[in-house]
Design a protein around this motif. Structure first.
Motif, PDB file in Angstrom:
ATOM      1  N   LEU A 179      91.252  41.174  31.723  1.00  0.00           N
ATOM      2  CA  LEU A 179      89.886  41.319  31.223  1.00  0.00           C
ATOM      3  C   LEU A 179      88.907  41.505  32.373  1.00  0.00           C
ATOM      4  CD1 LEU A 179      87.921  41.282  28.843  1.00  0.00           C
ATOM      5  CD2 LEU A 179      87.833  38.781  29.056  1.00  0.00           C
ATOM      6  N   GLU A 180      89.085  40.720  33.456  1.00  0.00           N
ATOM      7  CA  GLU A 180      88.217  40.849  34.628  1.00  0.00           C
ATOM      8  C   GLU A 180      88.353  42.220  35.281  1.00  0.00           C
ATOM      9  OE1 GLU A 180      87.485  38.662  38.952  1.00  0.00           O
ATOM     10  OE2 GLU A 180      88.819  37.763  37.448  1.00  0.00           O
ATOM     11  N   ASP A 181      89.581  42.737  35.370  1.00  0.00           N
ATOM     12  CA  ASP A 181      89.788  44.076  35.947  1.00  0.00           C
ATOM     13  C   ASP A 181      89.112  45.145  35.087  1.00  0.00           C
ATOM     14  OD1 ASP A 181      91.239  42.948  37.980  1.00  0.00           O
ATOM     15  OD2 ASP A 181      93.205  43.343  37.047  1.00  0.00           O
ATOM     16  N   GLY A 182      89.233  44.999  33.778  1.00  0.00           N
ATOM     17  CA  GLY A 182      88.599  45.973  32.893  1.00  0.00           C
ATOM     18  C   GLY A 182      87.087  45.959  33.004  1.00  0.00           C
ATOM     19  N   LEU A 183      86.520  44.753  33.062  1.00  0.00           N
ATOM     20  CA  LEU A 183      85.064  44.654  33.200  1.00  0.00           C
ATOM     21  C   LEU A 183      84.597  45.200  34.548  1.00  0.00           C
ATOM     22  CD1 LEU A 183      84.443  41.117  31.654  1.00  0.00           C
ATOM     23  CD2 LEU A 183      83.983  43.351  30.619  1.00  0.00           C
ATOM     24  N   ARG A 184      85.406  44.977  35.608  1.00  0.00           N
ATOM     25  CA  ARG A 184      85.062  45.532  36.919  1.00  0.00           C
ATOM     26  C   ARG A 184      85.039  47.049  36.872  1.00  0.00           C
ATOM     27  NH1 ARG A 184      88.912  43.499  39.440  1.00  0.00           N
ATOM     28  NH2 ARG A 184      87.912  41.505  39.949  1.00  0.00           N
ATOM     29  N   GLU A 185      85.988  47.636  36.138  1.00  0.00           N
ATOM     30  CA  GLU A 185      86.009  49.105  36.031  1.00  0.00           C
ATOM     31  C   GLU A 185      84.805  49.605  35.239  1.00  0.00           C
ATOM     32  OE1 GLU A 185      89.119  52.631  34.721  1.00  0.00           O
ATOM     33  OE2 GLU A 185      89.732  50.524  34.643  1.00  0.00           O
ATOM     34  N   ILE A 228      82.254  54.401  29.116  1.00  0.00           N
ATOM     35  CA  ILE A 228      81.910  52.979  29.098  1.00  0.00           C
ATOM     36  C   ILE A 228      82.099  52.397  27.701  1.00  0.00           C
ATOM     37  CG2 ILE A 228      79.979  51.367  29.334  1.00  0.00           C
ATOM     38  CD1 ILE A 228      78.955  53.155  31.620  1.00  0.00           C
ATOM     39  N   ALA A 229      81.660  53.143  26.660  1.00  0.00           N
ATOM     40  CA  ALA A 229      81.803  52.645  25.294  1.00  0.00           C
ATOM     41  C   ALA A 229      83.274  52.463  24.925  1.00  0.00           C
ATOM     42  CB  ALA A 229      81.119  53.606  24.331  1.00  0.00           C
ATOM     43  N   ILE A 230      84.085  53.446  25.281  1.00  0.00           N
ATOM     44  CA  ILE A 230      85.513  53.348  24.950  1.00  0.00           C
ATOM     45  C   ILE A 230      86.174  52.220  25.726  1.00  0.00           C
ATOM     46  CG2 ILE A 230      87.714  54.574  25.118  1.00  0.00           C
ATOM     47  CD1 ILE A 230      86.186  57.148  24.547  1.00  0.00           C
ATOM     48  N   GLN A 231      85.807  52.089  27.013  1.00  0.00           N
ATOM     49  CA  GLN A 231      86.372  51.011  27.822  1.00  0.00           C
ATOM     50  C   GLN A 231      85.973  49.640  27.278  1.00  0.00           C
ATOM     51  OE1 GLN A 231      88.852  51.662  29.709  1.00  0.00           O
ATOM     52  NE2 GLN A 231      88.124  51.990  31.803  1.00  0.00           N
ATOM     53  N   ALA A 232      84.683  49.522  26.893  1.00  0.00           N
ATOM     54  CA  ALA A 232      84.220  48.239  26.364  1.00  0.00           C
ATOM     55  C   ALA A 232      84.961  47.867  25.085  1.00  0.00           C
ATOM     56  CB  ALA A 232      82.718  48.301  26.105  1.00  0.00           C
ATOM     57  N   GLU A 233      85.373  48.862  24.306  1.00  0.00           N
ATOM     58  CA  GLU A 233      86.113  48.593  23.083  1.00  0.00           C
ATOM     59  C   GLU A 233      87.595  48.333  23.362  1.00  0.00           C
ATOM     60  OE1 GLU A 233      87.001  50.759  18.757  1.00  0.00           O
ATOM     61  OE2 GLU A 233      85.890  51.817  20.341  1.00  0.00           O
ATOM     62  N   ALA A 234      88.146  49.023  24.369  1.00  0.00           N
ATOM     63  CA  ALA A 234      89.594  48.931  24.608  1.00  0.00           C
ATOM     64  C   ALA A 234      89.984  47.757  25.484  1.00  0.00           C
ATOM     65  CB  ALA A 234      90.083  50.233  25.246  1.00  0.00           C
ATOM     66  N   VAL A 235      89.115  47.348  26.419  1.00  0.00           N
ATOM     67  CA  VAL A 235      89.483  46.297  27.371  1.00  0.00           C
ATOM     68  C   VAL A 235      89.855  44.985  26.683  1.00  0.00           C
ATOM     69  CG1 VAL A 235      88.533  44.776  29.163  1.00  0.00           C
ATOM     70  CG2 VAL A 235      88.345  47.257  29.389  1.00  0.00           C
TER      71      VAL A 235
END
Length: 440
Positions: free
Chosen positions: A272-278, A254-261
């Motif tokens: 951005l919406e797809d990344g937040l959904r993931e 989650i931390a890496i995704q929140a930084e990379a999205v």
């Protein structure tokens, strides 16, 4: 004037005499006045049967066979003693009335009825009542001034005292008994001394064995509590490992995704919406697993969580999650992994999960080689990662220095396997060999 040394000698002698007198007076005082017996031991069910339904109107629900036996023996001794005194009175032409003979027979038998519940009170009553009965029996009996019921009653009462009272009280009872026999009938002192000594020794032996059995039972209960506490600690450690694996893996992703999205979206609202959904899906997955683990701690009614534990069947899902976090994961499976025991499959899954989590935290963007192979009765798990794009120290090492390495080693140790963890080139490698035990 008494010289100083002589005065000091007399004072010391007086102190010794006083101490000796106190030591002798204590057992006598407690036996006659202040002492109290130990609580009665619970009777076994064989000795306390339930009252039949036909007698359900009785005020008690069980029958104490020991007490019933004492009462029956008391009546037998009373009847036998009274019959013997009546015979002697008739032969001697005595003018003693029937009430006097009944009183004498009663004093020689009544204490026996009290020994079950109040052994020390029964002995004290015997010490008081026997001399009163002798006032009557001395006029009728020649030689020994008491009937044959007295030795039976007194022996059983002294035995009850020795079983239920402390040693110094029993010693006081023995001293009083011997002195009383000598004052009442000196010729029978040796007989009474032997009888009382045998009763005291036998009762003390029974008491010592009961105390030893009680201490052994306490030690067994203490050992059972210690084993239960150890089992609870082991269960808590297992739950802690599960929590660490769940939190470390999912929170890292989650931390890496929140930084990379945001970087990947580059202003594209849809990406951005797809990344937040993931990220939301990963958060819900982490919460569900944490609920399952914490549910074991919350349930106090003995309910066991029957939800399936993760295993190698969810390996593809684990790898996809790692890839979505930026790792380049290569997966290689060798052999039949479908029929693995649950414990082996779970341990392999958790070791893989922890290794990928460390790679995410300490070597983001690295290339990871994941190989799981079954060779006969062994399962080999090997996870190797490169240095990554922005390494924080030795790749994977920091994570392995904490709970991650401890959890891995414990899982492998439980199964009797082997674990190697350490740097390899610019990266880091984890290798585990897990024995495949069918009943694991």
């Amino acid at each position: 004037m008494i010289p100083g040394p002589a005065r000091q000698f007399l004072v010391q002698r007086a102190q010794r005499v006083r101490k000796t007198a106190v030591r002798l007076a204590r057992p006598l005082t407690e036996a006659l006045v202040t002492g109290a017996p130990d609580p009665a031991r619970p009777r076994s069910r064989r000795l306390t049967p339930r009252v039949p339904r036909a007698l359900g109107l009785l005020p008690f629900r069980t029958i104490d066979l020991v007490l019933l036996g004492d009462l029956a023996l008391t009546l037998i001794l009373f009847g036998g003693g009274l019959s013997y005194l009546q015979t002697q009175a008739a032969a001697a032409g005595s003018l003693l009335d029937q009430e006097g003979l009944m009183f004498a027979a009663l004093t020689f038998s009544l204490p026996l009825a009290l020994r079950g519940r109040w052994p020390l009170a029964a002995w004290r009553s015997a010490v008081l009542l026997i001399p009163l009965g002798l006032v009557v029996s001395r006029q009728l009996l020649g030689g020994i001034p008491y009937t044959g019921s007295v030795p039976i009653m007194y022996t059983l009462v002294v035995y009850a005292v020795a079983v239920r009272c402390e040693r110094h009280i029993t010693v006081g009872v023995w001293i009083v008994s011997v002195l009383g026999a000598w004052m009442i009938h000196p010729d029978s002192t040796a007989f009474v001394t032997g009888m009382v000594t045998a009763s005291v020794l036998f009762g003390y032996n029974v008491r010592a064995r009961r105390l030893a059995a009680g201490l052994l039972a306490q030690e067994e209960r203490r050992s059972e509590r210690a084993l239960a506490a150890q089992a609870a600690l082991e269960e808590r450690a297992r739950i802690a490992r599960e929590l660490h694996d769940v939190v470390a893996h999912h929170m890292s992703v989650i931390a890496i995704q929140a930084e990379a999205v945001p970087l990947q979206a580059s202003g594209d609202a849809r990406r951005l919406e797809d990344g937040l959904r993931e990220i939301r899906a990963l958060s819900l997955s982490a919460m569900n697993e944490m609920r399952r683990v914490l549910g074991v701690l919350r349930e106090g009614d003995g309910h066991i969580d029957t939800a399936p534990q993760p295993g190698l069947g969810r390996l593809e899902e684990l790898v996809d999650t790692a890839r979505s976090a930026g790792l380049d994961v290569t997966l290689k499976l060798i052999g039949d992994l479908a029929g693995l025991p649950t414990a082996v499959s779970l341990s392999a899954y958790r070791i893989t999960q922890e290794s990928l989590s460390n790679a995410m935290r300490h070597a983001p963007g690295s290339t990871v080689s994941l190989k799981i192979a079954r060779y006969g009765a062994e399962l080999h798990v090997q996870v190797t990662n490169s240095a990554g794009h922005r390494s924080s120290g030795t790749p994977g090492e920091a994570g392995h220095m904490g709970h991650g390495l401890i959890g891995m080693r414990e899982r492998v140790s439980v199964l009797g396997g082997k674990l190697w963890v350490g740097p390899t080139g610019t990266g880091f490698a984890v290798t585990a060999i897990l024995p495949i035990i069918e009943d694991a």
